[in-house]
Motif scaffolding. Structure first.
Motif, PDB file in Angstrom:
ATOM      1  N   ALA A 153      32.705  16.476   2.890  1.00  0.00           N
ATOM      2  CA  ALA A 153      33.071  16.105   1.529  1.00  0.00           C
ATOM      3  C   ALA A 153      33.826  14.784   1.565  1.00  0.00           C
ATOM      4  O   ALA A 153      34.978  14.734   2.012  1.00  0.00           O
ATOM      5  CB  ALA A 153      33.934  17.194   0.891  1.00  0.00           C
ATOM      6  N   PRO A 154      33.218  13.679   1.118  1.00  0.00           N
ATOM      7  CA  PRO A 154      33.842  12.366   1.296  1.00  0.00           C
ATOM      8  C   PRO A 154      35.109  12.155   0.473  1.00  0.00           C
ATOM      9  O   PRO A 154      35.996  11.411   0.878  1.00  0.00           O
ATOM     10  CB  PRO A 154      32.737  11.395   0.870  1.00  0.00           C
ATOM     11  CG  PRO A 154      31.844  12.190  -0.022  1.00  0.00           C
ATOM     12  CD  PRO A 154      31.891  13.582   0.491  1.00  0.00           C
ATOM     13  N   ALA A 203      27.144  20.366  -1.545  1.00  0.00           N
ATOM     14  CA  ALA A 203      27.428  19.004  -1.986  1.00  0.00           C
ATOM     15  C   ALA A 203      28.744  18.997  -2.745  1.00  0.00           C
ATOM     16  O   ALA A 203      29.148  20.016  -3.323  1.00  0.00           O
ATOM     17  CB  ALA A 203      26.304  18.458  -2.866  1.00  0.00           C
ATOM     18  N   GLU A 204      29.419  17.865  -2.736  1.00  0.00           N
ATOM     19  CA  GLU A 204      30.674  17.696  -3.470  1.00  0.00           C
ATOM     20  C   GLU A 204      30.441  16.728  -4.615  1.00  0.00           C
ATOM     21  O   GLU A 204      29.780  15.697  -4.442  1.00  0.00           O
ATOM     22  CB  GLU A 204      31.750  17.145  -2.531  1.00  0.00           C
ATOM     23  CG  GLU A 204      33.112  16.956  -3.204  1.00  0.00           C
ATOM     24  CD  GLU A 204      34.077  16.177  -2.322  1.00  0.00           C
ATOM     25  OE1 GLU A 204      35.264  16.529  -2.274  1.00  0.00           O
ATOM     26  OE2 GLU A 204      33.630  15.187  -1.696  1.00  0.00           O
ATOM     27  N   ASN A 205      30.963  17.055  -5.791  1.00  0.00           N
ATOM     28  CA  ASN A 205      30.824  16.183  -6.946  1.00  0.00           C
ATOM     29  C   ASN A 205      32.043  15.274  -7.084  1.00  0.00           C
ATOM     30  O   ASN A 205      33.069  15.483  -6.423  1.00  0.00           O
ATOM     31  CB  ASN A 205      30.629  17.007  -8.226  1.00  0.00           C
ATOM     32  CG  ASN A 205      29.715  16.316  -9.223  1.00  0.00           C
ATOM     33  OD1 ASN A 205      29.497  15.104  -9.133  1.00  0.00           O
ATOM     34  ND2 ASN A 205      29.175  17.067 -10.160  1.00  0.00           N
ATOM     35  N   ASN A 206      31.926  14.266  -7.973  1.00  0.00           N
ATOM     36  CA  ASN A 206      33.011  13.300  -8.139  1.00  0.00           C
ATOM     37  C   ASN A 206      34.312  13.929  -8.622  1.00  0.00           C
ATOM     38  O   ASN A 206      35.398  13.409  -8.361  1.00  0.00           O
ATOM     39  CB  ASN A 206      32.593  12.213  -9.136  1.00  0.00           C
ATOM     40  CG  ASN A 206      31.464  11.352  -8.606  1.00  0.00           C
ATOM     41  OD1 ASN A 206      31.208  11.355  -7.405  1.00  0.00           O
ATOM     42  ND2 ASN A 206      30.798  10.622  -9.478  1.00  0.00           N
ATOM     43  N   ASN A 207      34.204  15.027  -9.370  1.00  0.00           N
ATOM     44  CA  ASN A 207      35.402  15.687  -9.892  1.00  0.00           C
ATOM     45  C   ASN A 207      35.989  16.704  -8.918  1.00  0.00           C
ATOM     46  O   ASN A 207      36.889  17.464  -9.276  1.00  0.00           O
ATOM     47  CB  ASN A 207      35.088  16.377 -11.220  1.00  0.00           C
ATOM     48  CG  ASN A 207      33.987  17.419 -11.095  1.00  0.00           C
ATOM     49  OD1 ASN A 207      33.418  17.597 -10.021  1.00  0.00           O
ATOM     50  ND2 ASN A 207      33.683  18.112 -12.186  1.00  0.00           N
ATOM     51  N   GLY A 208      35.494  16.730  -7.689  1.00  0.00           N
ATOM     52  CA  GLY A 208      36.008  17.643  -6.675  1.00  0.00           C
ATOM     53  C   GLY A 208      35.285  18.972  -6.619  1.00  0.00           C
ATOM     54  O   GLY A 208      35.534  19.766  -5.702  1.00  0.00           O
ATOM     55  N   ASP A 209      34.392  19.234  -7.584  1.00  0.00           N
ATOM     56  CA  ASP A 209      33.640  20.486  -7.562  1.00  0.00           C
ATOM     57  C   ASP A 209      32.759  20.571  -6.310  1.00  0.00           C
ATOM     58  O   ASP A 209      32.306  19.547  -5.787  1.00  0.00           O
ATOM     59  CB  ASP A 209      32.745  20.592  -8.794  1.00  0.00           C
ATOM     60  CG  ASP A 209      33.516  20.944 -10.044  1.00  0.00           C
ATOM     61  OD1 ASP A 209      34.721  21.223  -9.942  1.00  0.00           O
ATOM     62  OD2 ASP A 209      32.906  20.924 -11.140  1.00  0.00           O
ATOM     63  N   ASP A 246      35.370  24.909  -8.403  1.00  0.00           N
ATOM     64  CA  ASP A 246      36.222  23.723  -8.410  1.00  0.00           C
ATOM     65  C   ASP A 246      36.826  23.522  -7.022  1.00  0.00           C
ATOM     66  O   ASP A 246      36.570  24.305  -6.091  1.00  0.00           O
ATOM     67  CB  ASP A 246      37.295  23.814  -9.495  1.00  0.00           C
ATOM     68  CG  ASP A 246      38.277  24.967  -9.296  1.00  0.00           C
ATOM     69  OD1 ASP A 246      38.369  25.497  -8.163  1.00  0.00           O
ATOM     70  OD2 ASP A 246      38.954  25.334 -10.273  1.00  0.00           O
ATOM     71  N   ILE A 247      37.643  22.494  -6.867  1.00  0.00           N
ATOM     72  CA  ILE A 247      38.177  22.170  -5.547  1.00  0.00           C
ATOM     73  C   ILE A 247      39.110  23.262  -5.027  1.00  0.00           C
ATOM     74  O   ILE A 247      39.318  23.411  -3.824  1.00  0.00           O
ATOM     75  CB  ILE A 247      38.895  20.797  -5.585  1.00  0.00           C
ATOM     76  CG1 ILE A 247      39.161  20.278  -4.162  1.00  0.00           C
ATOM     77  CG2 ILE A 247      40.194  20.900  -6.397  1.00  0.00           C
ATOM     78  CD1 ILE A 247      39.651  18.854  -4.143  1.00  0.00           C
ATOM     79  N   GLY A 248      39.623  24.084  -5.946  1.00  0.00           N
ATOM     80  CA  GLY A 248      40.491  25.188  -5.545  1.00  0.00           C
ATOM     81  C   GLY A 248      39.721  26.455  -5.194  1.00  0.00           C
ATOM     82  O   GLY A 248      40.335  27.473  -4.865  1.00  0.00           O
ATOM     83  N   GLY A 249      38.393  26.411  -5.292  1.00  0.00           N
ATOM     84  CA  GLY A 249      37.572  27.569  -4.949  1.00  0.00           C
ATOM     85  C   GLY A 249      37.286  28.503  -6.098  1.00  0.00           C
ATOM     86  O   GLY A 249      36.658  29.547  -5.901  1.00  0.00           O
TER      87      GLY A 249
END
Length: 459
Positions: free
Chosen positions: A23-24, A75-81, A94-97
């Motif tokens: 995840a970049p 894949a990771e999205n720009n919003n951290g999803d 979301d980035i918090g799972g």
């Protein structure tokens, strides 16, 4: 590429990693796991830091139900999803799972989802093996369109990756050793461009070669993509008719609207300007058109093709068919050539043709057969012309769309999309990108296909 080291040691212990993704934005490594034995039917996603230390495990939603069945791509999205292709579903957290949504397909459900990636506009792109297509959905899980549908040279998209600097989308095939490069985001003129092939990579036993057909020069980061669907701007109630069977635009403020017996000129406020009642009463046909000079041409009850002057004071008989067995169903005036196209049909057997007339009403061409001398049409009900010169006909007798080039050479027919078991097409038109838009009353939708007959989306 000289040394391989173990970044994360995952002892077997009835579990096995099945997919990985760096995840970049977060700088983390995401790993999908499948459980065996005591962990049978259990799947999860682990998040590791750059040193391989476990940071997070994503396995259940807020109700305690497992999120994944068989994760295959991440894949990771720009919003951290985080977007995961999981058998026949795209699962997004979301980035918090925390589970945000699950996407099960566009107009119809997925077969098996495979490759997945996200672009610079936060769209999620995912391969669907059932329809051999690439879906585009927005960051909230709404279907936008089929970005690719059985693309030539690859046919079965199965893997995706995207260059975030050049916005070049690379697509791999499940059945061929071919990778295709597409660009569908432009940074130049702030407009959307259809996916176009810009590069090809073919794998050989010796080496790989890249052949590019154009330079990738970008001047800024201004990106734009069309909205998911048409934005409703106006709704007009037309008095004097009971349905809106056909439309002919005169200007930005006026159009002719007909049912099966009446033809009314209205403005965009719904005010009636002129009313014609001697209309040919064929159901669902494009029986009127407007010339580039604003004159109305229509089919009357006697099967004559009439012309109404722009000041709407003079009606003249423009064309009378010499063959009384022919019934005119539709007319269309080409904005490019000024020629009039007339769709006609006859019985015993039921066959149709497209007659071409010049500006003076002289017949110049009769398009009736393909190269094999088989009839192209039965009941050509609506006619339009595409930006590339193609003639597009909605045929109510064949229940399909027939496309020829300007000379009458057959190009293709569009019958439906696999999401529709039966389709009856009505009105048809073309947009500024040479896409063909088709009314399909049985599915209450408008189909959008490209100029080569590939299905793009439903409005």
């Amino acid at each position: 590429m000289e040394k391989i080291t173990t970044l994360i040691n995952t002892p077997y212990n009835n579990k096995g990693p099945c997919c990985v993704y760096f995840a970049p934005f977060a700088g983390d490594l995401l790993v999908g796991f499948i459980g065996y034995g005591d962990l049978d039917n259990k799947t999860w996603i682990n998040r590791y830091d750059e040193l391989g230390r476990l940071k997070q495990t994503i396995q259940y939603n807020e109700s305690g139900y497992r999120l994944f069945t068989l994760p295959s791509h991440i894949a990771e999205n720009n919003n951290g999803d985080v977007a995961i292709s999981d058998r026949s579903t795209v699962v997004v957290t979301d980035i918090g799972g925390r589970h945000r949504f699950s996407y099960h397909g566009g107009p119809f459900n997925f077969g098996v989802v495979q490759g997945i990636c996200t672009d610079s506009l936060s769209h999620i792109l995912v391969c669907d093996s059932y329809s051999s297509s690439v879906h585009m959905i927005d960051k909230d899980g709404h279907f936008l369109k089929y970005l690719l549908m059985r693309p030539p040279g690859i046919l079965s998209p199965s893997s995706l990756t995207i260059d975030v600097n050049t916005h070049l989308l690379w697509v791999g095939s499940s059945s061929l050793n071919t990778v295709l490069g597409y660009r569908y985001i432009t940074q130049y003129d702030n407009t959307y461009a259809e996916p176009s092939l810009s590069a090809v990579v073919r794998t050989s036993a010796v080496h790989s070669t890249v052949q590019t057909g154009e330079e990738h020069c970008f001047v800024n980061e201004l990106l734009y993509l069309e909205t998911p669907g048409p934005l409703l701007l106006n709704a007009i109630r037309v008095e004097g008719i009971w349905c809106c069977s056909h439309l002919s635009l005169v200007s930005a403020d006026e159009m002719w609207v007909s049912d099966h017996e009446n033809l009314v000129l209205i403005n965009t406020k719904g005010e009636a300007i002129y009313h014609i009642k001697d209309l040919f009463s064929e159901r669902e046909s494009g029986i009127h058109t407007v010339t580039s000079d604003g004159e109305l041409i229509y089919i009357n009850k006697e099967h004559n093709i009439m012309r109404l002057s722009t000041v709407m004071k003079t009606k003249t008989k423009f064309i009378t068919l010499s063959n009384t067995a022919l019934i005119p169903l539709s007319v269309y005036c080409s904005p490019f050539t000024g020629n009039l196209l007339v769709g006609v049909t006859k019985d015993n057997p039921r066959t149709g043709s497209i007659l071409h007339y010049n500006r003076d009403g002289d017949k110049t061409k009769n398009i009736q057969h393909n190269n094999s001398r088989k009839p192209l049409y039965r009941k050509p009900a609506y006619i339009t012309e595409n930006g590339n010169g193609d003639i597009v006909v909605s045929d109510s007798g064949l229940n399909n769309i027939v496309v020829t080039d300007r000379e009458g050479n057959y190009r293709f027919s569009y019958t439906s999309h696999r999401s529709c078991s039966y389709t009856w097409f009505h009105g048809v038109c073309c947009d500024g990108q040479s896409n063909i838009l088709i009314c399909a009353p049985y599915s209450n939708s408008v189909h959008v296909i490209d100029k080569n007959g590939h299905f793009l989306s439903h409005f």
